[in-house]
Design a protein around this motif. Sequence first.
Motif, PDB file in Angstrom:
ATOM      1  N   GLY A  52      23.381  13.431   7.447  1.00 54.96           N
ATOM      2  CA  GLY A  52      22.723  12.135   7.554  1.00 54.96           C
ATOM      3  C   GLY A  52      21.762  11.846   6.431  1.00 54.96           C
ATOM      4  O   GLY A  52      21.497  12.677   5.578  1.00 54.96           O
ATOM      5  N   VAL A  53      21.243  10.614   6.471  1.00 58.50           N
ATOM      6  CA  VAL A  53      20.275  10.132   5.498  1.00 58.50           C
ATOM      7  C   VAL A  53      19.295   9.249   6.251  1.00 58.50           C
ATOM      8  O   VAL A  53      19.683   8.505   7.140  1.00 58.50           O
ATOM      9  N   LYS A  54      18.007   9.330   5.912  1.00 57.27           N
ATOM     10  CA  LYS A  54      17.034   8.423   6.510  1.00 57.27           C
ATOM     11  C   LYS A  54      15.855   8.235   5.580  1.00 57.27           C
ATOM     12  O   LYS A  54      15.622   9.023   4.667  1.00 57.27           O
ATOM     13  N   SER A  55      15.121   7.162   5.846  1.00 59.48           N
ATOM     14  CA  SER A  55      13.912   6.843   5.104  1.00 59.48           C
ATOM     15  C   SER A  55      12.859   6.453   6.126  1.00 59.48           C
ATOM     16  O   SER A  55      13.170   5.820   7.122  1.00 59.48           O
ATOM     17  N   ALA A  56      11.599   6.843   5.892  1.00 62.38           N
ATOM     18  CA  ALA A  56      10.535   6.548   6.841  1.00 62.38           C
ATOM     19  C   ALA A  56       9.219   6.311   6.130  1.00 62.38           C
ATOM     20  O   ALA A  56       9.037   6.719   4.989  1.00 62.38           O
ATOM     21  N   GLN A  57       8.285   5.652   6.835  1.00 58.95           N
ATOM     22  CA  GLN A  57       6.916   5.473   6.372  1.00 58.95           C
ATOM     23  C   GLN A  57       6.054   6.437   7.173  1.00 58.95           C
ATOM     24  O   GLN A  57       6.240   6.578   8.379  1.00 58.95           O
ATOM     25  N   VAL A  58       5.087   7.058   6.512  1.00 60.43           N
ATOM     26  CA  VAL A  58       4.237   8.031   7.195  1.00 60.43           C
ATOM     27  C   VAL A  58       2.773   7.778   6.834  1.00 60.43           C
ATOM     28  O   VAL A  58       2.451   7.613   5.667  1.00 60.43           O
ATOM     29  N   ALA A  59       1.929   7.735   7.856  1.00 55.35           N
ATOM     30  CA  ALA A  59       0.474   7.683   7.661  1.00 55.35           C
ATOM     31  C   ALA A  59      -0.130   8.696   8.610  1.00 55.35           C
ATOM     32  O   ALA A  59       0.143   8.684   9.803  1.00 55.35           O
TER      33      ALA A  59
ATOM     34  N   GLU B 144      -0.496   0.548   0.714  1.00 53.31           N
ATOM     35  CA  GLU B 144      -1.240  -0.490   1.440  1.00 53.31           C
ATOM     36  C   GLU B 144      -0.298  -1.299   2.333  1.00 53.31           C
ATOM     37  O   GLU B 144      -0.597  -1.567   3.497  1.00 53.31           O
ATOM     38  N   LYS B 145       0.847  -1.669   1.791  1.00 52.77           N
ATOM     39  CA  LYS B 145       1.842  -2.434   2.542  1.00 52.77           C
ATOM     40  C   LYS B 145       2.354  -1.632   3.749  1.00 52.77           C
ATOM     41  O   LYS B 145       2.486  -2.163   4.848  1.00 52.77           O
ATOM     42  N   SER B 146       2.596  -0.346   3.555  1.00 52.71           N
ATOM     43  CA  SER B 146       3.070   0.508   4.645  1.00 52.71           C
ATOM     44  C   SER B 146       2.024   0.661   5.736  1.00 52.71           C
ATOM     45  O   SER B 146       2.339   0.610   6.926  1.00 52.71           O
ATOM     46  N   LEU B 147       0.765   0.860   5.343  1.00 52.68           N
ATOM     47  CA  LEU B 147      -0.309   1.008   6.324  1.00 52.68           C
ATOM     48  C   LEU B 147      -0.465  -0.274   7.135  1.00 52.68           C
ATOM     49  O   LEU B 147      -0.617  -0.228   8.361  1.00 52.68           O
ATOM     50  N   LYS B 148      -0.409  -1.420   6.483  1.00 57.31           N
ATOM     51  CA  LYS B 148      -0.488  -2.697   7.205  1.00 57.31           C
ATOM     52  C   LYS B 148       0.683  -2.848   8.161  1.00 57.31           C
ATOM     53  O   LYS B 148       0.520  -3.343   9.278  1.00 57.31           O
ATOM     54  N   SER B 149       1.856  -2.430   7.740  1.00 58.81           N
ATOM     55  CA  SER B 149       3.043  -2.491   8.597  1.00 58.81           C
ATOM     56  C   SER B 149       2.877  -1.596   9.822  1.00 58.81           C
ATOM     57  O   SER B 149       3.201  -1.989  10.941  1.00 58.81           O
ATOM     58  N   LEU B 150       2.362  -0.373   9.598  1.00 53.31           N
ATOM     59  CA  LEU B 150       2.147   0.543  10.719  1.00 53.31           C
ATOM     60  C   LEU B 150       1.069   0.015  11.667  1.00 53.31           C
ATOM     61  O   LEU B 150       1.189   0.148  12.884  1.00 53.31           O
ATOM     62  N   LEU B 151       0.028  -0.598  11.132  1.00 46.28           N
ATOM     63  CA  LEU B 151      -1.028  -1.173  11.977  1.00 46.28           C
ATOM     64  C   LEU B 151      -0.515  -2.352  12.792  1.00 46.28           C
ATOM     65  O   LEU B 151      -0.997  -2.600  13.896  1.00 46.28           O
ATOM     66  N   GLY B 152       0.459  -3.074  12.269  1.00 51.62           N
ATOM     67  CA  GLY B 152       1.050  -4.201  12.982  1.00 51.62           C
ATOM     68  C   GLY B 152       2.086  -3.805  14.021  1.00 51.62           C
ATOM     69  O   GLY B 152       2.525  -4.640  14.805  1.00 51.62           O
ATOM     70  N   ASN B 153       2.471  -2.541  14.046  1.00 49.60           N
ATOM     71  CA  ASN B 153       3.470  -2.050  14.991  1.00 49.60           C
ATOM     72  C   ASN B 153       2.838  -1.938  16.377  1.00 49.60           C
ATOM     73  O   ASN B 153       1.894  -1.172  16.580  1.00 49.60           O
ATOM     74  N   THR B 154       3.352  -2.682  17.350  1.00 46.90           N
ATOM     75  CA  THR B 154       2.772  -2.695  18.699  1.00 46.90           C
ATOM     76  C   THR B 154       2.988  -1.375  19.446  1.00 46.90           C
ATOM     77  O   THR B 154       2.289  -1.110  20.418  1.00 46.90           O
ATOM     78  N   GLU B 155       3.924  -0.556  19.016  1.00 45.53           N
ATOM     79  CA  GLU B 155       4.166   0.729  19.675  1.00 45.53           C
ATOM     80  C   GLU B 155       3.114   1.778  19.302  1.00 45.53           C
ATOM     81  O   GLU B 155       2.975   2.790  19.977  1.00 45.53           O
ATOM     82  N   LEU B 156       2.376   1.548  18.214  1.00 44.11           N
ATOM     83  CA  LEU B 156       1.343   2.488  17.753  1.00 44.11           C
ATOM     84  C   LEU B 156      -0.036   1.953  18.139  1.00 44.11           C
ATOM     85  O   LEU B 156      -0.874   1.665  17.306  1.00 44.11           O
ATOM     86  N   LYS B 157      -0.290   1.854  19.442  1.00 45.31           N
ATOM     87  CA  LYS B 157      -1.501   1.218  19.954  1.00 45.31           C
ATOM     88  C   LYS B 157      -2.782   1.939  19.561  1.00 45.31           C
ATOM     89  O   LYS B 157      -3.787   1.318  19.304  1.00 45.31           O
TER      90      LYS B 157
END
Length: 111
Positions: A102-109, A28-41
């Motif tokens: 390398g190493v990375k972490s990401a949120q995906v919806a 839920e927190k990740s989805l809200k974060s992605l929805l708040g991202n202005t680049e993902l219009k």
Amino acid sequence: IFIYSYPELSHSNSEKKATAMQLIYSSEKSLKSLLGNTELKGLKDHLKNSRAILIFPEVYEGSLIFGAKGGNGLLIIRRAEGEFSGPFFYSIGGISFGLQLGVKSAQVAKP
């Protein structure tokens, strides 16, 4: 990439519930974060028209010649009435080989 649902685990029911609730909260927190991202219009419009949403709050990837990635997430499916059913819990994982570091972490919806 391999996707599979959780098999029956040998943990106690309270541990399973705590892990599931933590994953639901993180999703839920990740989805809200992605929805708040202005680049993902267009994301809000995609979610309004989607039949299902697959959310992975954290997908980890690391490599040093051999690579691996994985994470836990959930799937919710829109019913005919417009409400969502689920959640259904999933894990994702994969391996790779080649020139990589390398190493990375990401949120995906994924609607």
